[in-house]
Design an enzyme around this catalytic site. Sequence first.
Site, PDB file in Angstrom:
ATOM      1  N   ASP A 187      30.063 110.982  39.595  1.00  0.00           N
ATOM      2  CA  ASP A 187      28.842 111.786  39.710  1.00  0.00           C
ATOM      3  C   ASP A 187      27.753 111.060  40.508  1.00  0.00           C
ATOM      4  O   ASP A 187      27.740 109.828  40.601  1.00  0.00           O
ATOM      5  CB  ASP A 187      28.271 112.100  38.323  1.00  0.00           C
ATOM      6  CG  ASP A 187      28.998 113.256  37.658  1.00  0.00           C
ATOM      7  OD1 ASP A 187      30.019 113.707  38.211  1.00  0.00           O
ATOM      8  OD2 ASP A 187      28.555 113.684  36.575  1.00  0.00           O
ATOM      9  N   ASP A 188      26.850 111.877  41.044  1.00  0.00           N
ATOM     10  CA  ASP A 188      25.541 111.452  41.589  1.00  0.00           C
ATOM     11  C   ASP A 188      25.576 110.919  43.009  1.00  0.00           C
ATOM     12  O   ASP A 188      24.530 110.553  43.553  1.00  0.00           O
ATOM     13  CB  ASP A 188      24.877 110.400  40.696  1.00  0.00           C
ATOM     14  CG  ASP A 188      24.534 110.940  39.327  1.00  0.00           C
ATOM     15  OD1 ASP A 188      24.583 112.171  39.151  1.00  0.00           O
ATOM     16  OD2 ASP A 188      24.221 110.133  38.423  1.00  0.00           O
ATOM     17  N   HIS A 226      26.915 119.007  42.489  1.00  0.00           N
ATOM     18  CA  HIS A 226      26.156 118.448  41.365  1.00  0.00           C
ATOM     19  C   HIS A 226      24.667 118.811  41.536  1.00  0.00           C
ATOM     20  O   HIS A 226      23.803 118.027  41.157  1.00  0.00           O
ATOM     21  CB  HIS A 226      26.346 116.931  41.336  1.00  0.00           C
ATOM     22  CG  HIS A 226      26.074 116.291  40.008  1.00  0.00           C
ATOM     23  ND1 HIS A 226      26.535 116.799  38.808  1.00  0.00           N
ATOM     24  CD2 HIS A 226      25.378 115.155  39.679  1.00  0.00           C
ATOM     25  CE1 HIS A 226      26.146 116.019  37.825  1.00  0.00           C
ATOM     26  NE2 HIS A 226      25.433 115.024  38.316  1.00  0.00           N
ATOM     27  N   HIS A 274      30.245 106.819  37.661  1.00  0.00           N
ATOM     28  CA  HIS A 274      29.136 107.101  38.582  1.00  0.00           C
ATOM     29  C   HIS A 274      29.239 106.197  39.801  1.00  0.00           C
ATOM     30  O   HIS A 274      29.431 104.976  39.658  1.00  0.00           O
ATOM     31  CB  HIS A 274      27.780 106.875  37.903  1.00  0.00           C
ATOM     32  CG  HIS A 274      27.495 107.838  36.785  1.00  0.00           C
ATOM     33  ND1 HIS A 274      27.988 107.640  35.511  1.00  0.00           N
ATOM     34  CD2 HIS A 274      26.785 108.999  36.759  1.00  0.00           C
ATOM     35  CE1 HIS A 274      27.592 108.635  34.729  1.00  0.00           C
ATOM     36  NE2 HIS A 274      26.863 109.477  35.463  1.00  0.00           N
TER      37      HIS A 274
END
Length: 738
Positions: free
Chosen positions: A104-105, A155, A256
């Site tokens: 993610d991110d 996202h 992440h």
Amino acid sequence: MTTTTPQRGRRRAPTRMERAAGRAAALQRPRVVLALLLLLALVCVMLLDGYLRAEVGGDQRVRTGASSSDVPDEVLDGGPILTFRGGQATTVSVPDKTIALTFDDGPDPTWTPQVLAILEKYDVPATFFLVGSMVSRHPGIVADMVDQGHEVGIHTFTHVDLSYQSDARVRREMEQTQLALAGAAGITTTLFRAPYSSQTGAIDNYSWPVYERLGQDGYTSVFVDTDSDDWKRPGVTKIVQWATPEKDEGASVLFHDAGGERSQTIAALPRYIEKMRAKGYTFTTVSGVLEKQQQAPAGAPQTQGSRLQAAHREATGTILYEGKALVGAVAVAEVAVPALSVGLMVVGVAVLGRFGLMLVLARRHHRLRNRRRLSWGPTVTRPVSVIVPAYNEKECIANTLDSLARSTHPIEIIVVDDGSTDGTAEIAESLGMPNVRVIRQANAGKPAALNHGVRSARHDIVVMMDGDTVFEPDTVRQLVQPFADPQVGAVAGNAKVGNRATVIGAWQHIEYVMGFNLDRRMYDLLRCMPTIPGAIGAFRREAVLQAGGMSEDTLAEDTDITIALHRAGWRVVYQEHARAWTEAPGSLKQLWSQRYRWSYGTMQALWKHRKSLTDKGPSGRFGRVGMPLVVLFQIVTPVFAPLIDVFTLYAMIFVDLRASLLAWAAVLGVQLLCAAYAFRLDREKYRYLLMMPLQQLAYRQMMYLVLIHSCVTALTGGRLRWQKLKRTGEVGTPAGTG
């Protein structure tokens, strides 16, 4: 004699000057528009950059503890992949001994490439849920990611909790991220993971409608079974432990690759892959899980080169070109905003440095010039010639000549009428002053009128003034005393705004006292005075003639001749006690016209005398000292000074209102301090300083636009004629200070 009677209703044919002015105005309008567009582009770039960094439209709210009574139990208790095929909510679990590795991110320029390198080394596919703003800022990383066979999902664009957002905002977050993906890698995706989401059991009554709407739009929402919690930076061992599913269960595992310092994640990832493979696990993407649930052959080999990501769609047509445009605009913002930030820092240092330099040098100048023993040499008592160029000055010429008639110094007055059509010459002659000569010439412009006056002067010192200016009785005597020093070739006087009763007049009064006169004190001490004001200046006649007279090459003939005298080796000084009262523009339109001519003319003069930078000896002092200071303080700093206000306004609205107001107030306080000291030196009343905050908000912005307009004209090679301002004649005999 034959008399021709004009026909009624027939318009008078425009004069040559009127036609020229009309053509000049027509040519300048596009440049005004371009100047405004440049400022608008600056604002747009800042807003785009602020949006990318979640300063504009950012929302840090994260919902917790809400009820999930409206969410179906089969969803709450289901697998981590939520689809709405056929309009029915369905969850899919990851098969046993299978890991859907997700990140993610990202993308992050530091950590994501390291993650990709590890995955490539171990031939492991993964699914990256990307933040659209990061995609648009780092498109190359996303392209590499897709080329290596990894899968990408959305996202959101700004990493907001969608449960707080309107339908329009949700739609915008998705569409903008799709555009970013299209521009970066030429694809769109059907995968989505909400920021701050975890397992399906955490879906609540506020987020559930969001997932339903996105499901209806064809999105597959992806949650997690196992969270490494690497964002907590608990250590490599714990990250590996927390990312390991219980028993032999399959899992959607969260890591992440951005959002903070991820060195522990980078260290943990190889150990995790090796551990899971040792336990007999295989790695796949979210699409790979869905394919397996559709009864794809179990155990079929998946190499990075052969994987087809079913979630990806090729971007074509409008979305592709819009995506590329977005990525291009962000690339511009990524370069422009840091450059603007550096510019802001330079401007801030330059502005504060200028204020400090002016205060120190102005104080020293005042002390030196007001000593009791100050002497330029023997008192200058010989007569001088006062040249008054005039074009359509019927409202002012009588007041001008009347003030000169009261002079305590012997003078001859030469009025050079430059083809006036309003009876200016006749008014001057009708006054019957014995020491006034009126010379008529065909309209040729102010420099030609001044040169005609210099050639016709009977004395070796010539004073030049404007036809809308009045002198105090002692002005000429004070102005010519420095000529007792044989090295002095010209003297600048102290120009004052006479019509200061209006708001515009008061603003200009502050500018004249604080800017022009305080500057002249500084430049005088540094021996690099750039401009003798057209309203009041004195010259050695021989010096002007040696320099070739007042040049018509530029619109700022006063700056041009001043620099020429420096280069000829003459000294130029400032005489603060020689005061002249001039009529400043009374409307914003006239003010724009005047300042545009001044700023553009100054640029012309600096370019004309650019070789002064290599002049040797005393004559090169202006090039070594004056030229850099003028360019820095009168062109570069003012051009970029709007950054102070634009960044302040931006920060007030989107970042921190209180801190921004305090910073702006601090800058204003420094300016007020300088202005108050300048007013003290000129013995002006402080009440006009009450207008200064409003001046900073309105008047200063206009001056910025004027200078930008002038720069655009200079860069596009435009030419501009001298422009006549409308006069009212309201500046009569000097009213005294205050």
